[in-house]
Write a protein that holds these residues in place. Sequence first.
Motif, short mmCIF file in Angstrom:
data_model
loop_
_atom_site.label_atom_id
_atom_site.label_comp_id
_atom_site.label_asym_id
_atom_site.label_seq_id
_atom_site.Cartn_x
_atom_site.Cartn_y
_atom_site.Cartn_z
N ARG A 89 13.11 5.80 -1.10
CA ARG A 89 14.32 6.25 -1.93
C ARG A 89 13.63 7.18 -3.19
NH1 ARG A 89 18.37 2.26 -4.04
NH2 ARG A 89 19.27 1.19 -2.15
N GLU A 90 14.46 7.89 -3.64
CA GLU A 90 14.04 8.60 -4.65
C GLU A 90 13.63 7.54 -5.81
OE1 GLU A 90 14.10 11.78 -5.45
OE2 GLU A 90 15.42 12.84 -3.85
N GLU A 91 12.63 8.00 -6.65
CA GLU A 91 12.01 6.86 -7.69
C GLU A 91 12.98 6.42 -8.60
OE1 GLU A 91 8.09 7.59 -9.25
OE2 GLU A 91 7.22 8.60 -7.18
N GLU A 92 13.81 7.43 -9.18
CA GLU A 92 14.75 7.03 -10.16
C GLU A 92 15.68 6.15 -9.84
OE1 GLU A 92 15.99 11.11 -8.74
OE2 GLU A 92 14.26 10.07 -9.29
N LYS A 93 15.80 6.06 -8.43
CA LYS A 93 17.07 4.80 -7.85
C LYS A 93 16.60 3.67 -8.21
CE LYS A 93 19.31 8.23 -4.96
NZ LYS A 93 19.80 8.40 -3.47
N ASN A 94 17.30 2.69 -8.62
CA ASN A 94 17.06 1.32 -8.69
C ASN A 94 18.15 0.27 -8.36
OD1 ASN A 94 18.63 1.49 -10.73
ND2 ASN A 94 16.95 0.92 -12.35
N GLU A 95 18.89 0.71 -7.45
CA GLU A 95 19.92 -0.28 -7.11
C GLU A 95 19.16 -1.20 -6.11
OE1 GLU A 95 21.61 4.15 -7.32
OE2 GLU A 95 20.11 3.19 -6.27
N SER A 96 19.68 -2.31 -5.82
CA SER A 96 19.32 -3.55 -4.93
C SER A 96 19.50 -2.99 -3.72
CB SER A 96 19.96 -4.71 -5.28
OG SER A 96 21.42 -4.42 -4.98
N ALA A 97 18.57 -3.25 -2.70
CA ALA A 97 18.67 -2.86 -1.36
C ALA A 97 19.71 -3.32 -0.45
CB ALA A 97 17.42 -3.19 -0.71
N VAL A 98 20.32 -2.49 0.43
CA VAL A 98 21.34 -3.18 1.08
C VAL A 98 20.94 -3.32 2.74
CG1 VAL A 98 23.17 -2.63 -0.41
CG2 VAL A 98 22.49 -0.93 1.46
N PRO B 99 8.75 -9.16 3.46
CA PRO B 99 8.30 -9.25 1.95
C PRO B 99 9.26 -8.62 1.07
CG PRO B 99 6.51 -8.52 3.29
CD PRO B 99 7.86 -8.53 4.28
N GLU B 100 9.20 -8.92 -0.34
CA GLU B 100 10.09 -8.62 -1.27
C GLU B 100 9.85 -6.98 -1.40
OE1 GLU B 100 10.92 -8.99 -6.06
OE2 GLU B 100 9.75 -10.42 -4.97
N ILE B 101 11.03 -6.33 -1.50
CA ILE B 101 10.69 -4.81 -1.33
C ILE B 101 11.07 -4.22 -2.98
CG2 ILE B 101 10.85 -4.64 1.02
CD1 ILE B 101 13.81 -3.31 0.34
N SER B 102 10.28 -3.20 -3.14
CA SER B 102 10.72 -2.63 -4.64
C SER B 102 11.89 -1.77 -4.73
CB SER B 102 9.49 -1.79 -5.09
OG SER B 102 9.43 -0.55 -4.35
N HIS B 103 12.29 -1.26 -5.53
CA HIS B 103 13.55 -0.36 -5.64
C HIS B 103 13.29 1.01 -4.91
CE1 HIS B 103 11.10 1.12 -9.24
NE2 HIS B 103 11.86 2.36 -8.90
N LEU B 104 11.98 1.29 -4.48
CA LEU B 104 11.63 2.58 -3.71
C LEU B 104 12.07 2.28 -2.26
CD1 LEU B 104 8.05 3.21 -5.31
CD2 LEU B 104 10.25 4.17 -5.84
N TRP B 105 12.34 1.24 -1.77
CA TRP B 105 12.88 1.21 -0.54
C TRP B 105 14.50 0.88 -0.22
CZ3 TRP B 105 9.38 3.12 3.03
CH2 TRP B 105 8.12 3.24 2.50
N GLU B 106 14.72 1.10 0.81
CA GLU B 106 16.21 0.52 1.06
C GLU B 106 16.25 -0.04 2.52
OE1 GLU B 106 20.95 1.83 1.98
OE2 GLU B 106 19.53 3.53 1.03
N ILE B 107 16.77 -1.25 2.68
CA ILE B 107 16.73 -1.84 4.16
C ILE B 107 17.84 -0.92 4.82
CG2 ILE B 107 16.96 -3.74 5.61
CD1 ILE B 107 16.41 -5.51 3.24
N TRP B 108 17.34 -0.09 5.72
CA TRP B 108 18.51 0.80 6.37
C TRP B 108 19.09 0.13 7.59
CZ3 TRP B 108 18.12 4.60 10.65
CH2 TRP B 108 18.98 5.61 10.46
N ARG B 109 18.31 -0.53 8.32
CA ARG B 109 18.63 -1.26 9.50
C ARG B 109 17.75 -2.40 9.81
NH1 ARG B 109 21.74 2.18 9.23
NH2 ARG B 109 22.70 3.59 10.78
N TYR C 69 0.87 -1.17 -0.03
CA TYR C 69 0.03 -0.21 -0.09
C TYR C 69 0.84 1.26 -0.11
CZ TYR C 69 -3.92 3.13 0.87
OH TYR C 69 -4.83 3.92 0.94
N LEU C 70 1.87 1.17 0.91
CA LEU C 70 2.73 2.44 0.82
C LEU C 70 3.69 2.58 -0.22
CD1 LEU C 70 3.85 2.14 4.68
CD2 LEU C 70 1.98 3.79 3.64
N THR C 71 3.92 1.60 -0.95
CA THR C 71 4.79 1.60 -2.17
C THR C 71 3.77 2.30 -3.32
OG1 THR C 71 5.94 -0.15 -1.60
CG2 THR C 71 6.05 0.39 -3.81
N GLU C 72 2.64 1.86 -3.34
CA GLU C 72 1.60 2.32 -4.36
C GLU C 72 1.04 3.64 -4.38
OE1 GLU C 72 -1.29 -0.67 -4.63
OE2 GLU C 72 0.19 -2.33 -5.48
N HIS C 73 1.08 4.03 -3.01
CA HIS C 73 0.35 5.50 -2.71
C HIS C 73 1.46 6.44 -2.08
CE1 HIS C 73 -2.87 2.63 -2.83
NE2 HIS C 73 -3.67 3.47 -3.01
#
Length: 197
Positions: A184-193, A158-168, A134-138
């Motif tokens: 994240r910024e929408e244009e970023k698409n690096e894999s989460a760390v 759950p699998e996360i999109s490129h819009l999120w980074e696992i920070w801790r 929900y938070l990814t889509e809205h």
Amino acid sequence: MRIISGTARGSKLKAPKGLTTRPTADRIKESLFNILQPHLSDKIVLDLFAGSGALGLEALSRGAQKAYFIDRDRDSLLAVKSNIEHTHQQEKAVVCAGDVFQQLGVLKRKQVKCDLIFSDPPYHKGLTEQILLYLTEHDLINVGGFLVLEMGQDEKLPEISHLWEIWRSRNYGKTTVIHILQRREEEKNESAVSGQF
């Protein structure tokens, strides 16, 4: 259960009656907020499945500008309202009574955007995945904002999109794991760390 630091430090909080909620232990809360403290000043906070409201109220005590509390359980809502009054946060707190997704829709229509969202749903019901989708889509969280997910250790993130980074991420005891995701910024698409705290 109490407020650990800030303007309402030491205030005792009421827990909802019954066994329908699972309050976050003070030691977990203290560890979590030690990490979040630099990111709280004047921020907008959302406490999903609020229970006693302890997480949102801790954020307000430590300098957040406003907090929204969502829950549909009657006893939880009574506890949240009582704790808001006891900690003198009436001017900064908004209680949203009802289904979490319905109330998220209300906030979206009101164009509310948050900087920090806590989500501590009942375990093993698939709600974390639904919240994340929900938070990814809205557009409810600002870029750079944080989503704190409290889960059972036997639950998979759950699998996360490129819009999120696992920070801790950190395990607590044998039952609880907390993941902090950053928007994240929408244009970023690096894999989460991932990291540890």
